[in-house]
Design an enzyme around this catalytic site. Structure first.
Site, PDB file in Angstrom:
ATOM      1  N   MET A  10     -34.527 -61.484 -19.094  1.00  0.00           N
ATOM      2  CA  MET A  10     -34.985 -62.834 -19.437  1.00  0.00           C
ATOM      3  C   MET A  10     -36.130 -63.231 -18.507  1.00  0.00           C
ATOM      4  O   MET A  10     -36.492 -64.413 -18.421  1.00  0.00           O
ATOM      5  CB  MET A  10     -33.838 -63.832 -19.340  1.00  0.00           C
ATOM      6  CG  MET A  10     -32.716 -63.509 -20.329  1.00  0.00           C
ATOM      7  SD  MET A  10     -31.743 -64.932 -20.822  1.00  0.00           S
ATOM      8  CE  MET A  10     -31.036 -65.402 -19.260  1.00  0.00           C
TER       9      MET A  10
ATOM     10  N   LEU B 109     -38.733 -61.887 -12.842  1.00  0.00           N
ATOM     11  CA  LEU B 109     -38.258 -60.598 -12.332  1.00  0.00           C
ATOM     12  C   LEU B 109     -38.051 -60.595 -10.825  1.00  0.00           C
ATOM     13  O   LEU B 109     -38.827 -61.190 -10.074  1.00  0.00           O
ATOM     14  CB  LEU B 109     -39.252 -59.495 -12.726  1.00  0.00           C
ATOM     15  CG  LEU B 109     -39.500 -59.324 -14.231  1.00  0.00           C
ATOM     16  CD1 LEU B 109     -40.504 -58.198 -14.478  1.00  0.00           C
ATOM     17  CD2 LEU B 109     -38.202 -59.063 -14.991  1.00  0.00           C
ATOM     18  N   HIS B 110     -36.998 -59.917 -10.399  1.00  0.00           N
ATOM     19  CA  HIS B 110     -36.671 -59.789  -8.974  1.00  0.00           C
ATOM     20  C   HIS B 110     -36.192 -58.359  -8.706  1.00  0.00           C
ATOM     21  O   HIS B 110     -36.167 -57.520  -9.623  1.00  0.00           O
ATOM     22  CB  HIS B 110     -35.626 -60.836  -8.581  1.00  0.00           C
ATOM     23  CG  HIS B 110     -34.398 -60.831  -9.442  1.00  0.00           C
ATOM     24  ND1 HIS B 110     -33.513 -59.774  -9.473  1.00  0.00           N
ATOM     25  CD2 HIS B 110     -33.913 -61.744 -10.328  1.00  0.00           C
ATOM     26  CE1 HIS B 110     -32.534 -60.046 -10.308  1.00  0.00           C
ATOM     27  NE2 HIS B 110     -32.756 -61.224 -10.856  1.00  0.00           N
TER      28      HIS B 110
ATOM     29  N   GLY C 219     -33.369 -57.039  -8.422  1.00  0.00           N
ATOM     30  CA  GLY C 219     -32.294 -56.547  -9.291  1.00  0.00           C
ATOM     31  C   GLY C 219     -32.881 -55.909 -10.552  1.00  0.00           C
ATOM     32  O   GLY C 219     -32.514 -54.794 -10.944  1.00  0.00           O
ATOM     33  N   HIS C 220     -33.821 -56.628 -11.195  1.00  0.00           N
ATOM     34  CA  HIS C 220     -34.494 -56.071 -12.376  1.00  0.00           C
ATOM     35  C   HIS C 220     -35.237 -54.787 -12.005  1.00  0.00           C
ATOM     36  O   HIS C 220     -35.235 -53.805 -12.751  1.00  0.00           O
ATOM     37  CB  HIS C 220     -35.513 -57.072 -12.943  1.00  0.00           C
ATOM     38  CG  HIS C 220     -34.927 -58.370 -13.409  1.00  0.00           C
ATOM     39  ND1 HIS C 220     -35.236 -59.573 -12.818  1.00  0.00           N
ATOM     40  CD2 HIS C 220     -34.056 -58.662 -14.404  1.00  0.00           C
ATOM     41  CE1 HIS C 220     -34.595 -60.556 -13.446  1.00  0.00           C
ATOM     42  NE2 HIS C 220     -33.866 -60.024 -14.400  1.00  0.00           N
TER      43      HIS C 220
ATOM     44  N   GLN D 284     -27.918 -67.431 -26.519  1.00  0.00           N
ATOM     45  CA  GLN D 284     -26.854 -67.201 -25.540  1.00  0.00           C
ATOM     46  C   GLN D 284     -26.657 -68.380 -24.580  1.00  0.00           C
ATOM     47  O   GLN D 284     -25.867 -68.289 -23.651  1.00  0.00           O
ATOM     48  CB  GLN D 284     -27.096 -65.897 -24.775  1.00  0.00           C
ATOM     49  CG  GLN D 284     -28.265 -65.926 -23.806  1.00  0.00           C
ATOM     50  CD  GLN D 284     -28.548 -64.534 -23.251  1.00  0.00           C
ATOM     51  OE1 GLN D 284     -28.971 -63.637 -23.972  1.00  0.00           O
ATOM     52  NE2 GLN D 284     -28.318 -64.343 -21.965  1.00  0.00           N
TER      53      GLN D 284
ATOM     54  N   GLY E 152     -27.434 -54.300 -15.522  1.00  0.00           N
ATOM     55  CA  GLY E 152     -26.922 -54.455 -14.165  1.00  0.00           C
ATOM     56  C   GLY E 152     -25.429 -54.784 -14.167  1.00  0.00           C
ATOM     57  O   GLY E 152     -24.941 -55.499 -15.038  1.00  0.00           O
TER      58      GLY E 152
ATOM     59  N   GLN F 156     -20.998 -58.510 -19.510  1.00  0.00           N
ATOM     60  CA  GLN F 156     -22.059 -58.225 -20.478  1.00  0.00           C
ATOM     61  C   GLN F 156     -22.196 -56.718 -20.694  1.00  0.00           C
ATOM     62  O   GLN F 156     -22.293 -56.228 -21.823  1.00  0.00           O
ATOM     63  CB  GLN F 156     -23.367 -58.819 -19.950  1.00  0.00           C
ATOM     64  CG  GLN F 156     -24.614 -58.379 -20.683  1.00  0.00           C
ATOM     65  CD  GLN F 156     -25.843 -59.117 -20.175  1.00  0.00           C
ATOM     66  OE1 GLN F 156     -26.025 -60.279 -20.479  1.00  0.00           O
ATOM     67  NE2 GLN F 156     -26.671 -58.448 -19.410  1.00  0.00           N
TER      68      GLN F 156
END
Ligand code: AMP
Length: 279
Positions: free
Chosen positions: A30, A33-34, A36-37, A61, A147, A153
């Site tokens: 979504m 970006l950080h 984790g992405h 969602q 992730g 999810q």
């Protein structure tokens, strides 16, 4: 890096890549970006010949009282970061094209969507599976990366892929954390300095739970109550749920026998954060 906004253009490009025999790695996001992405992007970069990242804040969602309108967005920064990270195609569809007037079809995995976040975010996972199913049809990935931060999810998507015989391999990657343990999340941008400190109680409580398990405590109610104490000691924190469950069925368990999943959602001020770990 190519930026594609048009759905049929993305489909044509994917078809061409398939004909050329090039594997497609896909990281749906979504945006905002950080690190984790980026961990997902790096894995896909290593393992696939072509790397597609999508940015789509999926209205389906979000509930009526959720943060769809305020969800952090920064396409300029995201495209720079994606370009630097070796992304081949950045797919940024519009909501009007993903869900044109008269759109009806939904994909649901009711059982696995019931517990944990599903109890509080009614319809959330149906929104997730619907958009991920659509994105898989458009991007046609060989491998898609998710992730473990959003553990439920990941499990729900695995089930959708298995049940619907989708020809895509799903890979789940570990949670990337900041130095002090806070799980990276686009929603961390909502936190002010005091809230950011308060948010530390999530990671603290996960660590305490792991420690209790190592000390031989297997009764889930005892571990959950210790966690609740840690979180309640933080005035800015309000737990939504703290549960220990089977990592595949996501059903609550009373005693930890083998591997168990500890998952929680906690409100810090107005921000809802989730975190989890295996015990
Ligand atoms: P989002 O943009 O929040 O929808 O996340 C896109 C993907 O990145 C999902 O598969 C998330 O689980 C994953 N992700 C988000 N935060 C992290 C994190 N801290 N560590 C690992 N993966 C993450």
């Amino acid at each position: 890096m190519e930026i594609i906004k048009d759905i049929s253009q993305m489909q044509k490009t994917a078809n061409t890549l398939k004909k050329e025999g090039k594997s497609i790695g896909f990281v749906p996001t979504m945006g905002f970006l950080h690190a984790g992405h980026l961990s997902l992007i790096e894995a896909a970069r290593r393992e696939c010949q072509t790397l597609v990242v999508s940015i789509f804040v999926n209205p389906l969602q979000f509930g009526a009282h959720d943060d769809f309108n305020t969800y952090p967005r920064d396409l300029t920064h995201d495209s720079q970061l994606a370009g630097k990270s070796g992304v081949d195609i950045l797919f940024i569809p519009d909501a009007e094209h993903i869900y044109p007037g008269g759109y009806q079809t939904q994909v649901a995995v009711p059982g696995l969507s019931e517990n944990l976040c599903g109890r509080f975010r009614i319809g959330h996972f149906q929104g997730v599976t619907t958009v991920v199913c659509k994105l898989f049809h458009i991007v046609k990935p060989d491998i898609a990366y998710f992730g473990q931060k959003d553990y439920q999810q990941l499990i729900v998507i695995n089930k959708m892929v298995a049940d619907l015989n989708m020809e895509v391999q799903i890979k789940g990657l570990p949670i990337v954390r900041q130095k002090d343990g806070l799980a990276m999340s686009s929603r961390n941008a909502y936190l002010n300095e005091r809230e950011r400190k308060a948010a530390h109680c999530l990671y603290n409580s996960l660590c305490r739970a792991k420690q209790m398990k190592e000390e031989g405590i297997t009764q889930c109610s005892k571990i959950i109550s210790a966690i609740r104490d840690i979180i309640s000691a933080e005035p800015m924190a309000r737990p939504e749920y703290i549960r220990i469950c089977h990592p595949e069925t996501l059903q609550d368990i009373e005693y930890i026998e083998d591997r168990a999943l500890l998952a929680m959602a906690v409100h810090i001020g107005k921000t809802r954060l989730i975190d989890n770990c295996f015990l």
